[in-house]
Design an enzyme around this catalytic site. Structure first.
Site: not given
Lengths: 226, 232
Positions: A18-19
């Site tokens: 996701g980050t």
């Protein structure tokens, strides 16, 4: 009752970084940072992953999107770059490495890799390149990517200045990540920072207890028994 | 009946590099094609122009392959490669065996012995590119085969040419070809390119001029080694 229609998300979703990833140039080098959350559907399969990957001594890759795609791309580019440096007999240029990442994104359009290449070389000094999905390449003073980046573009637009000191740049990146992690469900865990200069690369880890408390995150009240 | 300048011996490989060949012209064409292809591929993949030492080694490997298999014959050319890359100008020679050496000045072809003797009298550290071109042209005129029609073809890559490989425009009469001079002249042009980069005003970031004496001593030692290697 499950209304989403997705009965067993873990077995159908591949791991997803996701980050939030951020890279910023400053007077003597670049500071790059990433969160550490990897999710498989709603399950956090790794809460302390390392999304900052070395490609050469002074060129690093920040990975977001598909964990497997970005790992595969980084393995290939590290391999090509190693051979390149062996033949060239000197360190690869940041833009050469960035170009190779971009080239893989462009040639293999099915890949979901939103990446940032950042580093230092003798010819160009500190550099940051965005290598988003699709296969474009853009050289920037700073950039951010990943699902959490949407929450911090405005913050970085406002707070970034050219020619910061190292500690100013590190604070900027760390705070940007912490803000994104506070709002983006797909970002979280620890903050990892790497600072790259002429002298090399240095890593830092900022654990959750070391994040500053943001205005809407109240500390647990004293005296409450949970 | 031969049209002047139709028998080319020098070829651009990329903007910053060029090749001159001595020997079988058709084999020369094959080597040049390969060099152009290597340079173009390298730039496409890595994003910057192929460095001199990489191109030289690639060419040497290519030529070497023709010595390994029975169904091909070795390349009948020695190629002289002149490059001006990030680290400055350089001159390489690739022989039919696939050996590659770097030179301050050299000559190949029929009159190479005489030309090399002349080259050894020059001091590469003290010549400008223009003086080098003149010196090479003189050497060409001195050593060429009297019985063949003479045509001199000079090419250079230096600061004055904008670090671009190009033919030096010059007036020279006659038709037909003479190998020796071209190679020798090309070499001197490049050797001088090295020195003119060192002796002229150069922008910040360079290493600065080496002493002419160091250059000359090294040039003499290398030239002697090259001659000894031939004798062996």
């Amino acid at each position: 009752m499950d209304c989403s229609g997705e009965h067993n998300p873990s077995s159908t979703s591949p791991p997803h970084t996701g980050t939030t990833i951020v890279a910023v140039t400053y007077a003597g080098g670049v500071v790059i940072g990433a969160d550490s959350r990897v999710s498989t559907g709603n399950y956090i399969s790794n809460r302390a992953s390392d999304k900052i990957t070395p490609l050469t001594d002074r060129v690093y890759l920040l990975r977001s999107g598909s964990a497997s795609d970005t790992q595969a791309v980084s393995d290939y580019v590290r391999y090509f770059t190693e051979q390149h440096e062996s033949q060239l007999q000197r360190p690869a240029l940041v833009k050469t490495v960035a170009g190779m990442i971009r080239s893989m994104n462009y040639q293999y359009k099915h890949l979901v890799g939103a990446m940032i290449v950042a580093g230092w070389d003798a010819a160009g000094g500190p550099q940051v390149y965005g290598c988003p999905i699709g296969g474009t390449l853009s050289k920037e003073s700073w950039t951010t990517d990943g699902s959490g980046s949407t929450y911090i573009w405005g913050y970085l637009d406002e707070e970034f200045r050219e020619g910061m000191t190292r500690s100013e740049a590190e604070d900027l990146v760390a705070t940007a990540l912490e803000l994104a992690m506070a709002r983006d469900g797909s970002s979280g865990g620890v903050v990892r920072l790497v600072t790259i200069t002429e002298k090399g690369a240095e890593r830092r880890l900022i654990k959750p207890e070391e994040h500053p408390v943001l205005w809407d995150e109240l500390p647990t009240p004293l005296g409450v028994v949970v | 009946m031969l049209v002047e300048n139709s028998n080319r011996r020098t070829f651009p490989v990329d903007r910053h590099a060029g090749v001159a060949v001595a020997g079988l012209a058709a084999d020369g064409r094959a080597v040049v094609d390969r060099a152009q292809s290597e340079a173009q591929q390298y730039k496409g993949f890595y994003g910057h122009r192929i460095p001199g030492h990489v191109l030289a080694e690639r060419l040497a490997s290519y030529v070497h392959v023709f010595n390994l298999y029975w169904y091909v014959r070795p390349m009948g050319v020695t190629s002289l490669l002149g490059v001006y890359d990030e680290e400055g100008p350089a001159l390489y020679a690739v022989d039919p065996a696939g050996t590659v050496h770097r030179y301050y000045g050299t000559a190949v072809g029929k009159g190479r012995q005489a030309a090399r003797n002349e080259i050894e009298k020059l001091r590469p550290g003290e010549l400008t590119v223009r003086e080098g071109v003149r010196a090479v042209a003189q050497i060409l005129h001195r050593v060429h085969d009297e019985e063949k029609p003479f045509e001199a073809e000079l090419a250079w890559v230096c600061e004055e040419s904008g670090r671009t490989f190009q033919r030096v425009p010059q007036a020279s009469g006659g038709g037909g070809g003479d190998w020796v001079g071209r190679w020798a002249s090309r070499e001197r042009g490049l050797g001088s390119g090295a020195t003119s980069a060192l002796t002229h005003a150069i922008p910040d970031g360079s290493d600065g001029p080496r002493s002419a004496q160091e250059l000359v001593d090294e040039a003499e030692r290398l030239a002697k080694e090259a001659l000894e290697a031939e004798d062996m």
